[in-house]
Scaffold this motif. Structure first.
Motif, PDB file in Angstrom:
ATOM      1  N   UNK A   1       4.770   3.682   6.786  1.00 17.87           N
ATOM      2  CA  UNK A   1       3.956   3.613   5.571  1.00 17.87           C
ATOM      3  C   UNK A   1       3.672   4.944   4.887  1.00 17.87           C
ATOM      4  N   UNK A   2       4.195   6.054   5.429  1.00 14.41           N
ATOM      5  CA  UNK A   2       3.952   7.355   4.789  1.00 14.41           C
ATOM      6  C   UNK A   2       4.990   8.358   5.251  1.00 14.41           C
ATOM      7  N   UNK A   3       5.285   9.311   4.387  1.00 14.26           N
ATOM      8  CA  UNK A   3       6.222  10.387   4.723  1.00 14.26           C
ATOM      9  C   UNK A   3       5.495  11.497   5.481  1.00 14.26           C
TER      10      UNK A   3
ATOM     11  N   UNK B   1       8.337   3.513   3.580  1.00 15.32           N
ATOM     12  CA  UNK B   1       8.137   2.378   2.673  1.00 15.32           C
ATOM     13  C   UNK B   1       6.641   2.261   2.425  1.00 15.32           C
ATOM     14  N   UNK B   2       6.181   2.795   1.320  1.00 16.61           N
ATOM     15  CA  UNK B   2       4.737   2.906   1.090  1.00 16.61           C
ATOM     16  C   UNK B   2       4.109   1.611   0.583  1.00 16.61           C
ATOM     17  N   UNK B   3       4.907   0.708   0.031  1.00 15.07           N
ATOM     18  CA  UNK B   3       4.361  -0.522  -0.543  1.00 15.07           C
ATOM     19  C   UNK B   3       4.366  -1.638   0.519  1.00 15.07           C
ATOM     20  N   UNK B   4       3.201  -2.254   0.778  1.00 16.43           N
ATOM     21  CA  UNK B   4       3.096  -3.225   1.879  1.00 16.43           C
ATOM     22  C   UNK B   4       4.070  -4.402   1.780  1.00 16.43           C
TER      23      UNK B   4
ATOM     24  N   UNK C   1       1.016  -4.519   7.342  1.00 13.87           N
ATOM     25  CA  UNK C   1       1.476  -5.537   6.401  1.00 13.87           C
ATOM     26  C   UNK C   1       0.271  -6.343   5.922  1.00 13.87           C
ATOM     27  N   UNK C   2       0.378  -6.989   4.775  1.00 16.54           N
ATOM     28  CA  UNK C   2      -0.733  -7.820   4.301  1.00 16.54           C
ATOM     29  C   UNK C   2      -1.107  -8.887   5.321  1.00 16.54           C
ATOM     30  N   UNK C   3      -2.388  -9.185   5.408  1.00 12.70           N
ATOM     31  CA  UNK C   3      -2.884 -10.102   6.421  1.00 12.70           C
ATOM     32  C   UNK C   3      -2.218 -11.468   6.324  1.00 12.70           C
ATOM     33  N   UNK C   4      -2.091 -12.000   5.119  1.00  9.88           N
ATOM     34  CA  UNK C   4      -1.480 -13.317   4.950  1.00  9.88           C
ATOM     35  C   UNK C   4      -0.025 -13.312   5.419  1.00  9.88           C
TER      36      UNK C   4
ATOM     37  N   UNK D   1      -3.142  -0.424  -0.340  1.00 10.79           N
ATOM     38  CA  UNK D   1      -1.970  -0.732   0.461  1.00 10.79           C
ATOM     39  C   UNK D   1      -1.659   0.286   1.533  1.00 10.79           C
ATOM     40  N   UNK D   2      -2.444   1.341   1.621  1.00 10.38           N
ATOM     41  CA  UNK D   2      -2.222   2.306   2.705  1.00 10.38           C
ATOM     42  C   UNK D   2      -2.488   1.650   4.051  1.00 10.38           C
ATOM     43  N   UNK D   3      -3.579   0.888   4.139  1.00  9.78           N
ATOM     44  CA  UNK D   3      -3.823   0.018   5.293  1.00  9.78           C
ATOM     45  C   UNK D   3      -4.120  -1.373   4.755  1.00  9.78           C
ATOM     46  N   UNK D   4      -4.019  -2.360   5.625  1.00  8.56           N
ATOM     47  CA  UNK D   4      -4.163  -3.753   5.191  1.00  8.56           C
ATOM     48  C   UNK D   4      -5.515  -3.993   4.519  1.00  8.56           C
TER      49      UNK D   4
END
Length: 517
Positions: free
Chosen positions: A50-52, A237-240, A258-261, A371-374
């Motif tokens: 999720x981050x460089x 990949x920064x976008x969830x 990733x998104x909870x759903x 989107x950095x964390x869920x």
């Protein structure tokens, strides 16, 4: 070196503790044929991350998310098991060797090599300690307690401390605590090192394209044995939702945040496995000591107007645990008796005392990532809705995590800012201490009363006394609204079913401890 307070471990015991032994020697039991074994050895691993990495100077950064890639390339002085227990790494024995805890000694693992073939010795450890405490380094205020480091043998060092450094053991495996190769660094300089980083970790850098990916190759001479997975790629990949696409399409073998759903849905995929357990992350709002947060009534109203249980249940869908302080249950100074009532009626009354109401609300900006964390943005949206009901009109400003660090370093955060504080060591200095101590580069609240509580604890040598005083400081801080705790995070991880993976409570994602089965 058998001295009081020192910890000793041999290679066999280390392998058992860390799991490396099982990975190094169990392939025969898991593989039913030579062909399958060869396939597993050649198959690479791709992680949708999720981050460089902000820089290859891992020693001079406090970016928690980059620790996993850095730890693939560099060894630390000590390391941790999955449950945060600290165990040896480059230090085979270590500890204080005097009653006043002003002398620290360590022995260094023999047979450790850097990626360029140079042997790792006490000279490299001394060089690393000296650089970590040097002027201009981001953690100089931590390591500055080391007055002098002496090489006492090819594989031993002794440190003289200028004052007690009670959290030193914890810091040996924490942010910035990496062993650098002295001869190579002296030869190529900082810029040469940044272009071609050399460590003694299980992987060497094959390619790093900023904003795209990091490719790693297993270091065959790694002192604990070569990695089972020979090629590992961190794809940034920064976008969830893009991370979901990566794992669902098979382009990546593991991802997280990733998104909870989507996490729930992916758990039903027969080709995937999911895990979500509490990790050492405390989610809170930084409170900046600027208007209108200088008004304690406003701070306490903002704290009491939040229904943490509802946020966890309905927004996070139980992907978290309500929390009321800066320490979660895994931390040494956790106080289960510390609570914050959900009391919107009292919140309204407090605001009224300061002249605010629903008709005349107090206004300020709240900053957050998205989107950095869920569910970070969604949580802040829910909180802003709760605030509006009591007379707080907060405007949401979205930025990326790099901007958060930039603004925090310059002490220019908004009156309230969402953040995920990860204390991988469990020591309260690295939660309550650095979150709230004014001179710390991590703090946004800078007042004399809090500094007077925390300052003396940075050199308090009595462990039990230090824990109790940190609990008292936390109680004072929370009950005066100087920080707003929200919840302890559960990290959602999704990975292919034939990947052997075990989560770390400190959020490490380490390919070395994985293998294909």
């Amino acid at each position: 070196m058998e001295k009081k307070g020192m910890k000793k471990i041999d290679r066999r015991t280390f392998l058992k503790y860390s799991g490396a032994g099982a990975l190094a020697f169990s392939s025969g039991a898991m593989m039913n044929s030579f062909v399958r074994d060869a396939f597993a050895a050649d198959r690479g691993l791709t992680i949708a991350y999720n981050a460089d990495i902000p820089s290859w100077d891992a020693m001079n950064s406090v970016f928690p998310t980059a620790q996993s890639p850095w730890k693939c390339v560099f060894d630390q002085f000590t390391t941790q098991k999955q449950d945060l227990t600290i165990i040896p790494e480059i230090f085979s024995e270590y500890g204080y060797t005097d009653k006043a805890k002003l002398r620290f000694e360590a022995k260094i693992q023999k047979g450790v090599k850097f990626h360029n073939g140079d042997e790792l010795t006490a000279e490299d450890v001394k060089f690393s300690f000296d650089r970590m405490k040097s002027e201009g380094m981001v953690l100089q205020f931590i390591w500055g307690a080391i007055e002098e480091t002496k090489v006492t043998g090819k594989h031993s060092i002794r440190c003289k401390l200028s004052k007690p450094f009670p959290s030193m053991i914890a810091w040996l495996c924490f942010l910035g605590s990496y062993v650098y190769p002295k001869k190579y660094f002296d030869k190529v300089g900082l810029q040469g090192f940044l272009r071609k980083p050399i460590g003694s970790g299980p992987y060497s850098v094959a390619e790093h394209i900023k904003g795209s990916h990091l490719k790693l190759t297993a270091f065959e001479d790694y002192w604990r044995g070569p990695a089972k997975i020979k090629k590992s790629t961190f794809r940034f990949v920064t976008e969830p939702t893009s991370r979901v696409a990566e794992i669902e399409s098979g382009s990546s073998d593991l991802t997280f945040e990733v998104p909870v759903e989507e996490f729930t849905r992916l758990g039903k995929n027969p080709n995937l496995k999911t895990v979500a357990q509490p990790v050492s992350d405390v989610v809170h709002f930084f409170v900046n000591d600027i208007e209108p947060m200088l008004d304690e009534n406003v701070r306490l109203a903002a704290t009491m107007a939040i229904d943490r249980e509802a946020i966890v249940k309905y927004v996070l869908q139980d992907m978290g645990i309500p929390i009321y302080g800066l320490n979660c249950p895994e931390y040494a100074a956790y106080n289960p008796d510390l609570t914050i009532p959900y009391d919107p009626i009292t919140a309204e009354r407090l605001l009224a005392v300061s002249g605010y109401s629903k008709e005349n609300p107090v206004k300020f900006t709240v900053q957050t990532t998205n989107g950095f964390v869920a569910k970070d943005f969604e949580v802040v949206q829910a909180v802003v809705g709760m605030w509006k009901k009591v007379g707080i009109d907060a405007k949401i400003e979205v930025y990326d995590i790099a901007k958060h660090f930039e603004l925090r370093a310059a002490d220019q955060l908004a009156p309230i800012a969402f953040y995920v504080w990860g204390n991988a060591t469990g020591d309260p200095e690295n939660s309550t201490g650095h979150t709230m101590f004014g001179p710390s580069p991590h703090s946004t609240w800078d007042t004399e009363d809090v500094d007077a509580l925390i300052g003396p604890l940075l050199s308090e040598g009595d462990y039990k006394k230090r824990m109790q005083l940190y609990k008292s400081a936390e109680w004072y801080i929370v009950n005066h609204g100087m920080v707003i705790p929200l919840y302890q995070r559960k990290q959602p991880i999704v990975y292919k079913k034939n990947l052997r993976f075990k989560p770390y409570a400190n959020n490490w994602i380490l390919p070395y401890y994985m293998e294909w089965i």
